[in-house]
Scaffold this motif. Structure first.
Motif, PDB file in Angstrom:
ATOM      1  N   PHE A 143      59.423  45.322   0.071  1.00 57.26           N
ATOM      2  CA  PHE A 143      60.117  44.404   0.975  1.00 57.26           C
ATOM      3  C   PHE A 143      59.232  43.205   1.335  1.00 57.26           C
ATOM      4  O   PHE A 143      59.663  42.054   1.234  1.00 57.26           O
ATOM      5  CB  PHE A 143      60.581  45.127   2.248  1.00 57.26           C
ATOM      6  N   LEU A 144      58.001  43.454   1.741  1.00 54.92           N
ATOM      7  CA  LEU A 144      57.130  42.348   2.193  1.00 54.92           C
ATOM      8  C   LEU A 144      56.876  41.335   1.078  1.00 54.92           C
ATOM      9  O   LEU A 144      56.796  40.135   1.333  1.00 54.92           O
ATOM     10  CB  LEU A 144      55.800  42.905   2.734  1.00 54.92           C
ATOM     11  N   ASP A 145      56.779  41.834  -0.154  1.00 57.17           N
ATOM     12  CA  ASP A 145      56.511  40.922  -1.275  1.00 57.17           C
ATOM     13  C   ASP A 145      57.659  39.934  -1.517  1.00 57.17           C
ATOM     14  O   ASP A 145      57.509  38.968  -2.247  1.00 57.17           O
ATOM     15  CB  ASP A 145      56.186  41.707  -2.549  1.00 57.17           C
ATOM     16  N   LYS A 146      58.817  40.173  -0.883  1.00 56.73           N
ATOM     17  CA  LYS A 146      59.925  39.207  -1.003  1.00 56.73           C
ATOM     18  C   LYS A 146      59.722  38.038  -0.037  1.00 56.73           C
ATOM     19  O   LYS A 146      60.500  37.088  -0.014  1.00 56.73           O
ATOM     20  CB  LYS A 146      61.261  39.893  -0.697  1.00 56.73           C
ATOM     21  N   ASP A 147      58.705  38.140   0.822  1.00 55.01           N
ATOM     22  CA  ASP A 147      58.307  37.049   1.734  1.00 55.01           C
ATOM     23  C   ASP A 147      59.318  36.716   2.840  1.00 55.01           C
ATOM     24  O   ASP A 147      59.265  35.630   3.405  1.00 55.01           O
ATOM     25  CB  ASP A 147      57.968  35.771   0.949  1.00 55.01           C
ATOM     26  N   TYR A 148      60.221  37.652   3.164  1.00 55.76           N
ATOM     27  CA  TYR A 148      61.127  37.394   4.291  1.00 55.76           C
ATOM     28  C   TYR A 148      60.350  37.266   5.606  1.00 55.76           C
ATOM     29  O   TYR A 148      60.793  36.611   6.532  1.00 55.76           O
ATOM     30  CB  TYR A 148      62.157  38.521   4.432  1.00 55.76           C
ATOM     31  N   ILE A 194      68.640  45.445   1.584  1.00 52.56           N
ATOM     32  CA  ILE A 194      69.118  45.856   2.906  1.00 52.56           C
ATOM     33  C   ILE A 194      68.596  47.254   3.236  1.00 52.56           C
ATOM     34  O   ILE A 194      68.050  47.500   4.312  1.00 52.56           O
ATOM     35  CB  ILE A 194      70.665  45.816   2.958  1.00 52.56           C
ATOM     36  N   THR A 195      68.705  48.178   2.275  1.00 48.39           N
ATOM     37  CA  THR A 195      68.263  49.551   2.568  1.00 48.39           C
ATOM     38  C   THR A 195      66.737  49.630   2.648  1.00 48.39           C
ATOM     39  O   THR A 195      66.194  50.339   3.488  1.00 48.39           O
ATOM     40  CB  THR A 195      68.810  50.589   1.554  1.00 48.39           C
ATOM     41  N   ASP A 196      66.014  48.869   1.812  1.00 47.30           N
ATOM     42  CA  ASP A 196      64.534  48.855   1.894  1.00 47.30           C
ATOM     43  C   ASP A 196      64.094  48.441   3.292  1.00 47.30           C
ATOM     44  O   ASP A 196      63.220  49.064   3.890  1.00 47.30           O
ATOM     45  CB  ASP A 196      63.914  47.849   0.896  1.00 47.30           C
ATOM     46  N   LEU A 197      64.724  47.377   3.803  1.00 51.25           N
ATOM     47  CA  LEU A 197      64.328  46.882   5.117  1.00 51.25           C
ATOM     48  C   LEU A 197      64.684  47.899   6.203  1.00 51.25           C
ATOM     49  O   LEU A 197      63.866  48.217   7.070  1.00 51.25           O
ATOM     50  CB  LEU A 197      65.003  45.529   5.407  1.00 51.25           C
TER      51      LEU A 197
END
Ligand SMILES: C[S@@+](CC[C@H](N)C(=O)[O-])C[C@H]1O[C@@H](n2cnc3c(N)ncnc32)[C@H](O)[C@@H]1O
Ligand SMILES: [Zn+2]
Length: 275
Positions: free
Chosen positions: A60-65, A233-236
């Motif tokens: 998730f973090l690697d998507k940079d949200y 969505i589920t990862d977050l």
């Protein structure tokens, strides 16, 4: 910089081992971190985030949200340290290193120490260090409630979605040192909770019992992002504490979402050590 977790004397590095004068020694793992969690009360293999949780968090973090949050905290660190050379910053409960490595890159004149109780998380921090070629950060496995640092060694302690220790953070901070605490804002991920719960509530603000600190500044930092896939969505959602409180039916509703705009909201507080 580290102290021995057994006798609290200074640790010296010799080849790939940290030693204290009383003969306690701690091997540096091949990836370059040291495990200083020796307390018999806890089994390190059972502490903190497990390997699969670290993997989900990294994905998730690697998507940079959450990059705006990392950059915001980095800019606060820059401001607080004001160009000071070799200032020490502890990222307590640093997780898998996403934030610590962004701070170390953004404030190259400071030294960063990431601490987490999870060995899997700290191991991943070292992967990030190697990929980015960072020279100004070190990582160790230890508890936020028993930090392996001498008194008054740190200019700033950062805690992002992680435990906060009034006594231990005050002990390791210099007089007048600062603590940055990041927690979810009332509206953080509200749209996901609305999809899952019949009556979603705002997150209650955290009330830390901080007798050794005074609140200097606080800010609600919010922005929106669109999560593009059910997987994102589920990862977050899996990364959040709501996950463990959600029924099977609620999680099924979540899996039916294919994209959703969400509020990423953070309560950022800066405290000053007063004792
Ligand atoms: C929600 S995660 C946040 C990690 C990171 N700061 C981030 O935002 O990506 C909380 C972290 O605190 C760590 N943790 C939990 N209890 C701890 C303790 N007593 N000492 C140090 N770390 C701890 C967990 O292993 C986990 O990595
Ligand atoms: Zn010792």
């Amino acid at each position: 910089m580290y102290i021995c977790p057994v006798c609290k004397k200074k640790l010296k590095k010799l080849d790939n081992v940290f030693h204290c004068q009383n003969g306690h020694s701690f091997d540096i793992a091949r990836k370059g971190y040291v495990n200083l969690l020796t307390t018999k009360k806890r089994d390190p293999s059972k502490s903190g985030d497990k390997a699969e949780m670290v993997k989900a968090r990294t994905a998730f973090l690697d998507k940079d949200y959450y990059r705006p949050l990392a950059e915001k905290t980095a800019s606060l660190l820059k401001e607080l340290l004001d160009g000071k050379k070799n200032a020490a910053v502890i990222d307590s409960g640093c997780g898998e290193g996403y934030y610590t490595c962004i701070y170390a890159h953004s404030v190259p004149e400071a030294l960063f120490f990431g601490v987490d109780i999870s060995k899997s998380a700290i191991s991943h921090c070292m992967t990030r260090v190697h990929i980015r070629g960072l020279k100004n950060c070190e990582f160790c496995v230890a508890s936020s409630f028993e930090l392996p640092f001498k008194n008054e060694m740190a200019d700033v302690v950062v805690s992002t979605f992680a435990p906060v220790s009034n006594d231990e953070y005050a002990r390791v901070l210099k007089t007048g040192g600062r603590m940055i605490v990041v927690s979810p804002s009332p509206k953080h991920l509200f749209e996901l909770k609305s999809a899952v719960y019949d009556k979603p509530y705002d997150n209650a603000p955290n009330n830390y019992a901080l007798s050794k600190f005074e609140l200097e500044r606080s800010e609600i930092f919010e922005y929106t992002r669109t999560l593009e896939t059910t997987q994102e969505i589920t990862d977050l959602f899996t990364m959040t504490p709501y996950f463990f409180k959600t029924s099977v039916q609620g999680l099924e509703k979540l899996k039916r979402l294919d994209s959703r705009e969400v509020t990423c909201g953070f309560d950022i507080r800066i405290y000053k050590r007063i004792f």
